[in-house]
Design an enzyme around this catalytic site. Structure first.
Site, mmCIF file in Angstrom:
data_model
loop_
_atom_site.group_PDB
_atom_site.id
_atom_site.type_symbol
_atom_site.label_atom_id
_atom_site.label_comp_id
_atom_site.label_asym_id
_atom_site.label_seq_id
_atom_site.Cartn_x
_atom_site.Cartn_y
_atom_site.Cartn_z
ATOM 1 C CG ASP A 60 71.914 33.832 0.229
ATOM 2 O OD1 ASP A 60 72.566 34.890 0.124
ATOM 3 O OD2 ASP A 60 70.677 33.784 0.185
ATOM 4 C CB CYS A 113 81.489 45.700 -12.313
ATOM 5 S SG CYS A 113 80.271 44.368 -12.375
ATOM 6 N N GLY A 126 86.652 34.339 -9.341
ATOM 7 C CA GLY A 126 87.771 34.115 -8.446
ATOM 8 C C GLY A 126 88.989 34.993 -8.575
ATOM 9 N N GLY A 127 88.967 36.003 -9.429
ATOM 10 C CA GLY A 127 90.140 36.865 -9.563
ATOM 11 C C GLY A 127 90.538 37.506 -8.246
ATOM 12 C CE LYS A 128 86.627 42.422 -7.352
ATOM 13 N NZ LYS A 128 86.210 41.858 -8.656
ATOM 14 C CG ASP A 145 79.311 33.253 -6.602
ATOM 15 O OD1 ASP A 145 79.710 34.415 -6.801
ATOM 16 O OD2 ASP A 145 78.384 32.725 -7.246
ATOM 17 C CB ALA A 157 82.114 32.751 -8.963
#
Length: 420
Positions: free
Chosen positions: A284, A351, A241-243, A258, A239
């Protein structure tokens, strides 16, 4: 109370939550902190809070000249927001009157309205000249020290300058979509960038699902994955969800996992808007089973690479949870590796700007798993500078890269190949 006053009052409340309660702005928004404001004033409140957090050190340096003793947090936050507004060109009459009115109506601190009035009037007279002389705000010491040690003092100054500048809006295009109607710049890595403030849902192509919002750095792990039509791909910690959408758009069969039901609902909405398909699982990552051609693990991390868009993070957190995060990342990486088919690949990414969450995790994994090696596809990606590639073969991105284009999020990623 006017809409502008309401926006300022809610911005003070947001700072109270971040600086007093250690809550992230995203948590405050999810809890409904701005729900009752009209859309325009909601955006204004968010802007006031984030601008003040970016300039917190500057505001406090100016205020310390006019305050003889400490003030309650709510009052101090009103002064901080007022100082930032005034020093960035806000109309003195409106700013001062609103802040005085907000504090005068406070049941505990109303008696300090005179102090607020006197201090902000002095700031209105002298602040702009002082503001122009102040250095770029520094990160809190708990974070600045390890980052300076990792990347050096000159890089640290450049990273802080990128944080202050904030982040433009980046988009990932659906394959075959025409984005020519957008006032956007195509970046070297293929993302599209829009500068300035825009209403995302009003941009051309939003309703048609031609693109989705995704920082240029965050779009690179899936480019490194290079999903192929018909492959089975697992996207862990997926989440919003871009990838997942990138993988689905490449024609692969993707399962997105997620733990957050709310964030996965947003992922499903994004899939529906873009007309893409994925299996969505709320669960999980450590409990997933199966065998996949490729696994993408965007591991939970400190998110220190996203401070230019989330300036609350270094003020709401203190680094005390990072040790547990690093341990969890190692567990997730090991479990994700067990889900990769022989001959398959794992993309590990975070990130984060901290090497302990990136380079060090991969170095440890390479020692732990004899059948693991670092892939070479990284060298084939467009727009990647040679000095971004790390000693162990991963990709290190920092906010100070692409300064002439508006920077990027801090990110780390590596392609890990499993022997046949």
């Amino acid at each position: 109370m006017s809409n502008a006053s309401q926006a300022r009052r809610r911005a003070i409340h947001l700072l109270d939550q971040v600086l007093g309660e250690g809550r992230l702005l995203s948590e405050c928004y999810a809890a409904g902190a701005l729900d009752k404001l009209p859309a325009e004033e909601r955006a204004r409140s968010q802007r006031l809070a984030t601008d003040t957090l970016r300039n917190l050190e500057r505001a406090d340096r100016i205020l310390q000249k006019h305050l003889k003793k400490s003030t309650p947090l709510t009052v101090h936050n009103a002064l901080r927001i007022g100082t930032v507004e005034l020093c960035q060109g806000g109309a003195a009459h409106g700013v001062v009157n609103d802040m005085v009115g907000i504090i005068s109506g406070h049941r505990r601190h109303g008696k300090l309205k005179g102090l607020v009035n006197a201090v902000l009037r002095k700031v209105a007279e002298q602040g702009s000249a002082e503001w122009a002389k102040l250095r770029v705000p520094r990160l809190p010491k708990w974070l600045r020290s390890p980052l300076s040690q990792a990347w050096g003092a000159p890089a640290m100054l450049a990273i802080e300058a990128a944080h202050l500048a904030g982040a433009p809006l980046d988009l990932t295009a659906k394959p075959g979509a025409d984005l020519s109607a957008l006032d956007a710049t195509r970046l070297p890595t293929g993302s599209y960038r829009i500068h300035g403030s825009v209403q995302v849902s009003g941009l051309p192509g939003f309703e048609a699902g031609d693109w989705w919002v995704q920082d240029a750095a965050a779009a690179l792990p899936v480019q490194l994955l290079a999903a192929q039509p018909g492959e089975l791909v697992l996207d862990l910690c997926a989440a919003p969800g871009g990838k997942t959408m990138q993988i689905a758009a490449a024609g692969a069969t993707v399962t997105a996992v997620d733990q957050s039901a709310g964030r996965m609902a947003r992922l499903s909405e994004n899939l529906a808007r873009t007309g893409l398909t994925a299996t969505v699982v709320v669960g999980d990552a450590l409990e997933q089973t199966g065998a996949y051609d490729a696994v993408l693990l965007d591991a939970p991390c400190s998110a220190t690479g996203t401070i230019r868009r989330h300036p609350d993070l270094p003020h709401a957190k203190d680094g005390s949870s990072f040790g547990a995060l690093i341990e969890l990342q190692a567990q997730m990486l090991a479990h994700a590796w067990s889900l990769v088919k022989p001959g398959g690949r794992l993309i590990y990414c975070t990130c984060s700007l901290l090497p302990d969450e990136g380079e060090c995790q991969v170095e440890d994994a390479l020692e732990m798993f004899p059948d693991m090696s670092v892939g070479t596809r990284l060298q084939q990606l467009d727009g990647i500078a040679a000095d971004w590639i790390t000693e162990e073969g991963g990709l290190r991105l920092r906010p100070d890269y692409w300064p002439e284009l508006g920077g990027m999020d801090g990110f780390y990623m590596a392609e890990l190949r499993k022997a046949d």
